[in-house]
Each structure stands twice: as C-alpha cells, then as structure tokens.
Design a protein around this motif. Structure first.
Motif, PDB file in Angstrom:
ATOM      1  N   ASP A 146       0.858  -1.135  -0.019  1.00 15.59           N
ATOM      2  CA  ASP A 146      -0.046  -0.122   0.055  1.00 15.59           C
ATOM      3  C   ASP A 146       1.184   1.235  -0.034  1.00 15.59           C
ATOM      4  OD1 ASP A 146      -2.012   2.110   0.274  1.00 15.59           O
ATOM      5  OD2 ASP A 146      -2.966   0.946   1.955  1.00 15.59           O
ATOM      6  N   VAL A 147       1.474   1.446  -1.110  1.00 16.33           N
ATOM      7  CA  VAL A 147       2.381   2.435  -1.285  1.00 16.33           C
ATOM      8  C   VAL A 147       1.763   4.018  -1.064  1.00 16.33           C
ATOM      9  CG1 VAL A 147       3.858   3.789  -2.701  1.00 16.33           C
ATOM     10  CG2 VAL A 147       3.541   1.357  -3.190  1.00 16.33           C
ATOM     11  N   ALA A 148       0.425   4.261  -1.190  1.00 17.95           N
ATOM     12  CA  ALA A 148      -0.308   5.379  -1.182  1.00 17.95           C
ATOM     13  C   ALA A 148      -0.257   5.634   0.471  1.00 17.95           C
ATOM     14  CB  ALA A 148      -1.533   5.134  -1.591  1.00 17.95           C
ATOM     15  N   ARG A 149      -0.650   4.484   1.041  1.00 14.64           N
ATOM     16  CA  ARG A 149      -0.754   4.733   2.715  1.00 14.64           C
ATOM     17  C   ARG A 149       0.571   5.070   3.159  1.00 14.64           C
ATOM     18  NH1 ARG A 149      -4.567   6.203   5.227  1.00 14.64           N
ATOM     19  NH2 ARG A 149      -3.108   7.728   5.768  1.00 14.64           N
ATOM     20  N   ARG A 150       1.683   4.352   2.804  1.00 15.37           N
ATOM     21  CA  ARG A 150       2.984   4.798   3.203  1.00 15.37           C
ATOM     22  C   ARG A 150       3.429   6.088   2.781  1.00 15.37           C
ATOM     23  NH1 ARG A 150       7.764   2.308  -0.202  1.00 15.37           N
ATOM     24  NH2 ARG A 150       6.089   0.361  -0.473  1.00 15.37           N
ATOM     25  N   LEU A 151       3.108   6.624   1.725  1.00 13.66           N
ATOM     26  CA  LEU A 151       3.502   8.010   1.549  1.00 13.66           C
ATOM     27  C   LEU A 151       2.634   8.907   2.389  1.00 13.66           C
ATOM     28  CD1 LEU A 151       4.050   8.269  -2.287  1.00 13.66           C
ATOM     29  CD2 LEU A 151       5.558   7.339  -0.480  1.00 13.66           C
ATOM     30  N   LEU A 152       1.318   8.742   2.540  1.00 18.34           N
ATOM     31  CA  LEU A 152       0.605   9.686   3.318  1.00 18.34           C
ATOM     32  C   LEU A 152       1.129   9.554   4.874  1.00 18.34           C
ATOM     33  CD1 LEU A 152      -3.240   8.631   2.254  1.00 18.34           C
ATOM     34  CD2 LEU A 152      -2.386  11.043   2.113  1.00 18.34           C
ATOM     35  N   ASP A 153       1.327   8.610   5.569  1.00 16.21           N
ATOM     36  CA  ASP A 153       1.767   8.429   6.782  1.00 16.21           C
ATOM     37  C   ASP A 153       3.108   9.131   6.875  1.00 16.21           C
ATOM     38  OD1 ASP A 153      -0.293   6.962   7.439  1.00 16.21           O
ATOM     39  OD2 ASP A 153       0.748   5.120   7.583  1.00 16.21           O
ATOM     40  N   CYS A 154       4.023   9.169   5.770  1.00 13.44           N
ATOM     41  CA  CYS A 154       5.339   9.602   5.630  1.00 13.44           C
ATOM     42  C   CYS A 154       5.001  11.312   5.723  1.00 13.44           C
ATOM     43  CB  CYS A 154       6.210   9.300   4.676  1.00 13.44           C
ATOM     44  SG  CYS A 154       7.630  10.130   4.449  1.00 13.44           S
TER      45      CYS A 154
END
Length: 265
Positions: A107-115
C-alpha cells in the motif's frame, strides 16, 4: 502550462489564475513541501536495484545528491517498507543521514500519506527510487507551479512526453487523503496518482509543459541493461551528475547507444 479545475472539464490558462503566496511564519506555521522517495528492494525485474552500484555509487545515492541541491524542498525522506528485506534501505539512509519512513509494502499510497503526516508536509514531490538522474530544473518548475497555483496535483505525466525516469508529480497531502478514501482497486494503492488521472474533473490538476524529442530515451532503471547504459552515460560526464538536465541526458543517451552499436560491429 494547463490548469484543470475541479468545477468543470474546461481547462483555464495557468496565467489566468491568481498565484497564492506561500505562508510565512508571521501568518502561522510555515507550509512545508518535501520530497518522498519510494524505494524498495523487492523489484521483480531487478531485485535490490535501488542500492545497486552505478559507477561506484548506490543508485539511491544519486537521487539523494540531486534532491539535496533543490533549495525549495523542506525535507527529503525515503519511504520504504516495514519488511526485513528493506532493512538495507533503512541502514543506507541512516548512514547517509537521511530520514527514512517505513510503512506497508503493497500500500504505497498509505506509506506516503503516513510519511507526509510524520513530516508535517502540506504537499510532497513523489519520486521513484529507480530514477537516479531526475532533472532538477523540471522539479523546480513543478515546485514553483505548486506554490503559484496550489492545485491538488502538479504533473508532467499528462500526457507522458518525458523519458522514463523524468516524471514530476507533486501531490497535496489532503487531496491524496481524500482520494485514498475512494480507492476501489489495488493498483490505485500501488500507483499512487492513478486515481487523480482517472478522475481529473474531481481534482485540480496543473499540467506542466510537455517535452519533445525524447523518443527512445530511457532514463529509469528497470533492467540490468539500464544500469549499463546509465553507467556509460555517467562515464562521459565532465561535470557533476546533478549539473545534467534532461536534454543533456538525452544527448548522453544517444552517445552511449552509439558506443554500444560500435561495439557490435
């Protein structure tokens, strides 16, 4: 430069849109824009490519050296997965003094959002770790367009006219959060900006000017031969690699291709 408004499908000219200014400390907390490099070791076509040596330096090191010279960024962060296979990425970041955020692999989108949330970013440049020679001037144009127009997305990928490895995407964090809640396909979680391009009338999208003359030029690393080509290009450089923009790189690409053709004679 084209600016697509969410209120309707008719594009307005960018120059017709009033340019809001970046907040200063006197108006409240300064708004932050950073770069997030998505990087993982588990590439199916070229495992471990983000740390593969390229002319004596790890692939990821080129990106860090380039982005570190972009004065308009507040922070550069590498976002990798929580899996043990990506421990080398985290260790490389630690040794390089670069922040590293770890999150879901698929879930790259979630990873970037959390970052983005962890670093208080209003918006971020989304950078792929397989693009070691990303043009700094293209990035400067993108950042300037973001602060000028405050769209949900700034992109040079509509249409895709620049070579692979030269994509510029700047995403407003709250817009991605909104889009994320509407995702209905797994590929939207992996290809972070796909939803914006599939629903252009629901978001404001600022399209950067198209490039031309790059047919056959490939500047991303997907396969072993891409590493060989980039190594040949770097071997021809007479200045630091970050001094070379996309047009310079296209010429080096042609020269490297000529070298390989000559070898086969």
């Amino acid at each position: 430069m084209h600016y697509l408004k969410s209120q309707g499908p008719v594009p307005a000219r960018a120059e017709d849109i009033a340019p809001p200014e970046r907040k200063t400390s006197g108006e409240g907390p300064p708004e932050r824009l950073g770069a997030i490099i998505q990087a993982r070791m588990s590439s199916s076509r070229l495992p471990g490519k983000v740390l593969r040596p390229l002319a004596g330096k790890a692939l990821l090191g080129y990106l860090l050296e380039r982005l570190g010279r972009l004065e308009t960024l507040d922070v550069v962060v590498v976002a990798t997965s929580e899996g043990p296979e990506d421990d080398p990425v985290a260790e490389f970041c630690r040794a390089s003094g670069v922040p590293c955020h770890r999150g879901p692999l698929d879930d790259v989108a979630r990873r970037l959002l959390d970052c983005a949330a962890a670093h208080a970013l209003e918006a971020f440049v989304r950078v792929c770790g397989d693009s070691p020679l990303l043009d700094l001037e293209l990035l400067r144009q993108g950042v300037e367009a973001y602060w000028r127009h405050r769209p949900d997305v700034v992109t040079n990928c509509l249409p895709k006219t620049y070579p692979p490895g030269q994509s510029v995407e700047i995403v407003r964090t709250r817009a991605l959060e909104l889009a994320y809640g509407r995702f209905g396909k797994q590929e939207q979680h992996e290809h972070v900006t796909a939803y914006f391009y599939e629903h252009p009338d629901a978001f404001s999208v600022c399209r950067l000017p198209a490039g031309s003359g790059y047919a056959g030029v490939h500047l991303a690393v997907d396969l072993p031969q891409d590493l060989e080509r980039l190594a040949a290009m770097i071997g021809r450089m007479e200045k630091p690699h970050w001094a070379y923009g996309v047009d310079d790189l296209a010429r080096l690409h042609a020269a490297a291709a000529g070298d390989r053709t000559g070898e086969g004679r």
